[in-house]
Enzyme design. Structure first.
Site, PDB file in Angstrom:
ATOM      1  N   LYS A  33      41.173  28.896  48.540  1.00  0.00           N
ATOM      2  CA  LYS A  33      40.959  28.492  47.145  1.00  0.00           C
ATOM      3  C   LYS A  33      41.220  29.688  46.227  1.00  0.00           C
ATOM      4  O   LYS A  33      41.326  30.827  46.695  1.00  0.00           O
ATOM      5  CB  LYS A  33      39.523  27.987  46.974  1.00  0.00           C
ATOM      6  CG  LYS A  33      38.451  29.042  47.264  1.00  0.00           C
ATOM      7  CD  LYS A  33      37.057  28.410  47.320  1.00  0.00           C
ATOM      8  CE  LYS A  33      36.001  29.441  47.667  1.00  0.00           C
ATOM      9  NZ  LYS A  33      34.675  28.846  47.912  1.00  0.00           N
ATOM     10  N   TYR A 253      38.081  57.061  26.725  1.00  0.00           N
ATOM     11  CA  TYR A 253      37.259  56.352  25.741  1.00  0.00           C
ATOM     12  C   TYR A 253      35.791  56.719  25.877  1.00  0.00           C
ATOM     13  O   TYR A 253      35.256  56.780  26.991  1.00  0.00           O
ATOM     14  CB  TYR A 253      37.393  54.839  25.937  1.00  0.00           C
ATOM     15  CG  TYR A 253      38.696  54.269  25.437  1.00  0.00           C
ATOM     16  CD1 TYR A 253      39.036  54.330  24.096  1.00  0.00           C
ATOM     17  CD2 TYR A 253      39.573  53.657  26.318  1.00  0.00           C
ATOM     18  CE1 TYR A 253      40.237  53.779  23.651  1.00  0.00           C
ATOM     19  CE2 TYR A 253      40.768  53.113  25.882  1.00  0.00           C
ATOM     20  CZ  TYR A 253      41.092  53.175  24.543  1.00  0.00           C
ATOM     21  OH  TYR A 253      42.265  52.645  24.104  1.00  0.00           O
TER      22      TYR A 253
HETATM   23  C1  LIG Z   1      34.321  29.398  49.208  1.00  0.00           C
HETATM   24  C2  LIG Z   1      33.659  28.616  50.280  1.00  0.00           C
HETATM   25  C3  LIG Z   1      33.663  29.100  51.601  1.00  0.00           C
HETATM   26  C4  LIG Z   1      34.186  30.458  51.980  1.00  0.00           C
HETATM   27  O1  LIG Z   1      33.181  31.422  51.740  1.00  0.00           O
HETATM   28  P1  LIG Z   1      33.363  32.942  52.180  1.00  0.00           P
HETATM   29  O2  LIG Z   1      32.049  33.560  51.887  1.00  0.00           O
HETATM   30  O3  LIG Z   1      34.458  33.502  51.339  1.00  0.00           O
HETATM   31  O4  LIG Z   1      33.715  32.932  53.613  1.00  0.00           O
HETATM   32  C5  LIG Z   1      33.118  28.284  52.584  1.00  0.00           C
HETATM   33  N1  LIG Z   1      32.588  27.086  52.272  1.00  0.00           N
HETATM   34  C6  LIG Z   1      32.534  26.610  51.010  1.00  0.00           C
HETATM   35  C7  LIG Z   1      31.914  25.291  50.740  1.00  0.00           C
HETATM   36  C8  LIG Z   1      33.055  27.368  49.983  1.00  0.00           C
HETATM   37  O5  LIG Z   1      32.990  26.898  48.727  1.00  0.00           O
END
Ligand SMILES: *Cc1c(COP(=O)(O)O)cnc(C)c1O
Length: 357
Positions: A33, A253
């Site tokens: 994702k 800055y």
């Molecule tokens: C994003 C997500 C994961 C992956 O989580 P990580 O901590 O990056 O391994 C797994 N399950 C769900 C439902 C998620 O939304």
């Protein structure tokens, strides 16, 4: 050409995926994702497709991008559908779909589907974000089966505190899940990266590794399995200017850093507009021509400054690693009050260059 770039090592990605599957002894959906946590979802999916049992993305927009690129493996929508109209596309593109709310069950009942759907029925076992209540879970499962629209249901839940290795919460969530799913003959899926690496006793037919695929540890402390991950992204740039300053001179800055001794300051073409965290303080590690050094002063939009005083051989054109194999993104994240997830997802403007495809 501006020298800021992110090198993506697809061989390391495959190594990390294999590690997830091997240590879990389970099937694994590679979580890609958010554009594969900033690593480029299509390229990552292509690199993993032969090996992976499937992929997981947040939403249908992300899934369609993969299907349009020719990815044919199973793809799970982790947030399910947001509107009932998406069900037609879910069927058409053969997507798997999380169901986390009653209204989604009702929408499925009302929809005419030609092919049976593969659904992942999500329980809220204690995260208290989305998911069906444990008390309504069995009824939801039976209702979906009775709808005649469903081929397969996987039982899933998600942990809130699996990254805290001495915290009992994951086992409490497991107990809630086990109690509520008693008697249902279906595969289960519970473990994200920290649970894959840190909670070997938690069962899963399917694991859902995300951050570990990219080679970053989800833990704040050392952890043996996490040490076997290979960083996938190297964020690098070059020194584009050098200043020799006497003691007592402010840099950047807000004069947030004042030289304490005569200091050689290197200016690096990398800033918060590239996704480097603005809150990284003086002392945050960097690597210059393979040698350790530190950030000094405030990170600005397009540039940041580093200390070259102890690196006399470094100068204009020296290569600077902001994170990668020498400087772990998780260490930079801790300094900046963030997590490697956010560092990767925030990456922008820099070109992604792939190897090991
Ligand atoms: C994003 C997500 C994961 C992956 O989580 P990580 O901590 O990056 O391994 C797994 N399950 C769900 C439902 C998620 O939304």
């Amino acid at each position: 050409m501006r020298p800021a770039r992110a090198l993506i090592d697809l061989q390391a990605l495959r190594h990390n995926y294999q590690l997830a599957r091997d240590v879990a002894g389970a099937k694994a959906l590679a979580v890609i994702k958010a554009d594969a946590y900033g690593h480029g979802a299509v390229r990552c999916a292509q690199a993993l497709e032969e090996q992976a049992d499937g992929f997981a993305v947040a939403c249908i927009e992300e899934a369609l991008q993969l299907r349009e690129a020719g990815i044919r493996a199973p793809i799970l929508l982790l947030e399910g559908f947001f509107e009932a109209e998406e069900l037609a596309l879910i069927e058409q593109h053969d997507l798997w779909c999380v169901v986390h709310a009653q209204w989604q069950i009702e929408a499925i009942e009302r929809t005419a589907v030609g092919k049976p759907l593969t659904l992942w029925l999500k329980m809220d076992s204690g995260m208290h974000r989305v998911g069906l209540e444990p008390a309504e879970y069995q009824a939801a499962y039976r209702r979906l089966l009775a709808s005649g629209k469903v081929g397969k249901i996987v039982l899933m839940s998600h942990f809130a505190r699996a990254d805290e290795l001495d915290c009992p919460r994951s086992e409490e969530q497991l107990a809630v899940f086990e109690q509520a799913r008693q008697g249902l003959a279906a595969e289960i899926s519970l473990r994200n990266s920290p649970a894959v690496l840190g909670w070997p006793s938690i069962p899963s037919d399917w694991v859902r590794p995300g951050i570990m695929l990219y080679g970053a540890t989800p833990f704040e402390q050392e952890q043996a399995l996490a040490a076997r991950l290979q960083p996938v992204m190297t964020l690098e740039s070059k020194i584009i200017s050098v200043r020799e300053l006497p003691a007592g001179e402010p840099v950047g800055y807000g004069a947030r850093f004042v030289t304490e001794r005569p200091t050689r300051v290197g200016v690096v073409a990398m800033g918060y507009a590239d996704g480097y965290p603005r809150h990284a303080p003086t002392g945050t590690p960097v690597s210059i021509d393979g040698r350790p050094s530190r950030l000094i002063g405030r990170v600005s939009m397009d540039m940041l400054t580093v200390d070259l005083s102890d690196l006399p051989q470094a100068g204009l054109g020296s290569r600077v690693e902001l994170w990668g194999r020498q400087v772990l993104a998780s260490d930079v994240a801790i300094r900046a009050g963030s997590i490697p997830y956010q560092l990767f997802c925030n990456l922008r403007r820099v070109p992604l260059l792939y190897s090991g495809g």
